[in-house]
Scaffold this active site. Structure first.
Site, PDB file in Angstrom:
ATOM      1  N   SER A   1       6.863  14.003  53.129  1.00 36.43           N
ATOM      2  CA  SER A   1       6.189  14.196  51.760  1.00 36.43           C
ATOM      3  C   SER A   1       4.964  14.639  51.478  1.00 36.43           C
ATOM      4  CB  SER A   1       6.185  12.762  50.964  1.00 36.43           C
ATOM      5  OG  SER A   1       5.712  11.809  51.879  1.00 36.43           O
TER       6      SER A   1
ATOM      7  N   ASP B   1      -1.363   3.570  47.737  1.00 38.11           N
ATOM      8  CA  ASP B   1      -0.820   4.968  48.437  1.00 38.11           C
ATOM      9  C   ASP B   1      -2.303   5.414  48.989  1.00 38.11           C
ATOM     10  OD1 ASP B   1       0.034   7.049  49.578  1.00 38.11           O
ATOM     11  OD2 ASP B   1       0.700   8.133  47.567  1.00 38.11           O
TER      12      ASP B   1
ATOM     13  N   HIS C   1      -0.799   9.763  50.741  1.00 34.82           N
ATOM     14  CA  HIS C   1      -0.860  10.976  50.121  1.00 34.82           C
ATOM     15  C   HIS C   1      -2.215  11.288  49.612  1.00 34.82           C
ATOM     16  CE1 HIS C   1       3.413   9.658  50.103  1.00 34.82           C
ATOM     17  NE2 HIS C   1       3.635  10.956  50.567  1.00 34.82           N
TER      18      HIS C   1
END
Length: 435
Positions: free
Chosen positions: A172, A412, A415
């Site tokens: 990802s 998060d 990312h």
């Protein structure tokens, strides 16, 4: 001449000589004055022009060149050679600059796109939409130590890749990278979204004005991997086959002109490693009678297998350029993602503040070692080495601002916000493919 025109010489000779002398007199006086001034300048100027003999010029031409060791060294024991006249040598070629050694410096110009000008920002990376209030993290640029990193130019990038096909292979974070590139390129041309699988893991975009195809090819480990299922549900435990490539991305390799390879974040879990049908060890399993391996072993085996496959690809294009994008660090502080870890910084770190003993740097080291091993096969492989720069950017993650309704309270820190420091990965990418 006297035989044919004697009368002309006799008639006009004296008169023309007199006229010519009269005409030359002003010119001679002017020349004499200029010569006098020039002589005075040579005599009294503190920086008079050097006068170099032919012998001296030859001596200079034969001086050893620092960049060419084949030239002989001068003979200091031979006094018959006069001291050569020293001349200013031509400038040496500028040393090749390492784009990845540098620091973040203030830059108030802001990003090349916003969440208004780029409509394809995924909601989980649209940090401002999800409530992030600080903006200072956008006001920095990467400055290499000995040169400048060229700014990203979407028009120039699309010209470089005209008629080509490029794929980002990985997890990802690789998808995060390609999403950034899409936003940057969309400022020049909007692509057509021509393929998307049901899980949004395999995507293809096409830029018709430049006949350029961009792909995202999902792979957790680059090699073949099977998740162990418990009552029909994924357990999060994987069997990795180090002698088999993940065909879901590898089958696209023969059609590519550029392959950007990355991975790493899925290796921090229980893994069983197989060679053929033989179990050779496990990571985090702590089981008796099974060889215990660490994450480093698994990462090394996976990247070695992937690069070996690329090097041995007989159906691939001769001009295929493979780029390794090195490990992108996470920045959880005071815990892991599921134990209260967070990332709420608002400005970069200096290099002195970075802990290079952390496993992020070890991951990068393993990847670099495997790419060097693969280069011996003669394939075109370059390194997009973002690890050092991104270790300094704990401020670039969404943190709590990633809009996940089912995991509220979790940060998060893996990312990257868009726009944000992730966009500089494409500055690096453009510099590498331009060269």
């Amino acid at each position: 001449m006297n035989t044919f025109f004697p009368e002309k010489i006799n008639i006009y000779g004296k008169r023309e000589r007199g006229l010519n002398m009269n005409r030359l007199m002003p010119f001679m006086l002017t020349s004499l004055a200029i010569a006098s001034i020039f002589s005075f300048f040579l005599a009294y100027s503190p920086s008079s022009f050097p006068i170099t003999s032919k012998q001296a010029l030859t001596s200079v031409q034969n001086q050893p060149d620092d960049d060419n060791p084949s030239h002989a060294e001068p003979d200091d024991d031979n006094p018959s050679h006069a001291e050569p006249v020293k001349m200013i040598p031509p400038p040496k070629k500028e040393e090749e600059c390492d784009l990845f050694e540098g620091q973040w410096v203030p830059d108030l110009r802001g990003p090349l796109y916003t969440n208004s000008s780029c409509k394809s920002i995924p909601e989980s990376k649209d940090c401002f939409k999800n409530g992030r209030m600080d903006r200072d993290f956008l006001n920095w640029k990467w400055k290499p130590e000995k040169c400048e990193l060229p700014e990203f130019d979407p028009k120039a990038f699309l010209e470089i890749v005209r008629g080509k096909k490029m794929a980002f292979v990985g997890d990802s974070v690789a998808r995060n990278h390609v999403e950034s590139l899409l936003c940057l390129l969309s400022q020049e041309e909007l692509p057509k979204d021509i393929y998307k699988d049901s899980e949004d893991r395999f995507r293809t975009w096409y830029f018709p004005q430049h006949d350029f195809t961009l792909m995202k090819l999902w792979s957790k480990y680059l090699i073949a991997a099977d998740e162990r299922m418990v009552n029909g549900t994924g357990s999060g435990v994987f069997d990795l086959h180090i002698d088999r490539i993940d065909d879901e991305w590898a089958k696209h390799l023969p059609g590519l002109d550029y392959a950007i390879i990355s991975d790493g974040h899925w290796f921090f879990r229980v893994l069983y490693l197989y060679k053929g049908k033989k179990l050779i060890g496990c990571v985090y399993c702590n089981q008796p009678n099974i060889t215990g391996l660490n994450t480093s072993n698994a990462v090394r085996m996976a990247f070695r297998s992937a690069f070996k496959y690329i090097s041995n690809c007989k159906n691939c294009k001769g001009g295929l350029l493979t780029l390794l994008r090195t490990f992108a660090p996470a920045h959880f502080e005071n815990g892991a993602w599921n134990t209260g870890g967070y990332c709420n910084r608002t400005s970069p770190l200096s290099e002195a503040q970075v802990d290079f003993t952390k496993f992020d740097w070890e991951m990068r080291k393993i990847q670099i070692e495997e790419i060097e091993r693969a280069r011996k096969e003669g394939k075109k492989i370059k390194v997009l080495d973002i690890t050092r720069a991104m270790l300094m950017r704990p401020d670039g993650h969404p943190g709590l601002h990633w809009g996940n309704q089912w995991m509220k309270g979790y940060s998060d820190c893996v990312h990257w916000c868009m726009p944000g420091p992730v966009d500089y990965w494409n500055n690096f990418l453009m510099a590498l493919i331009r060269n």
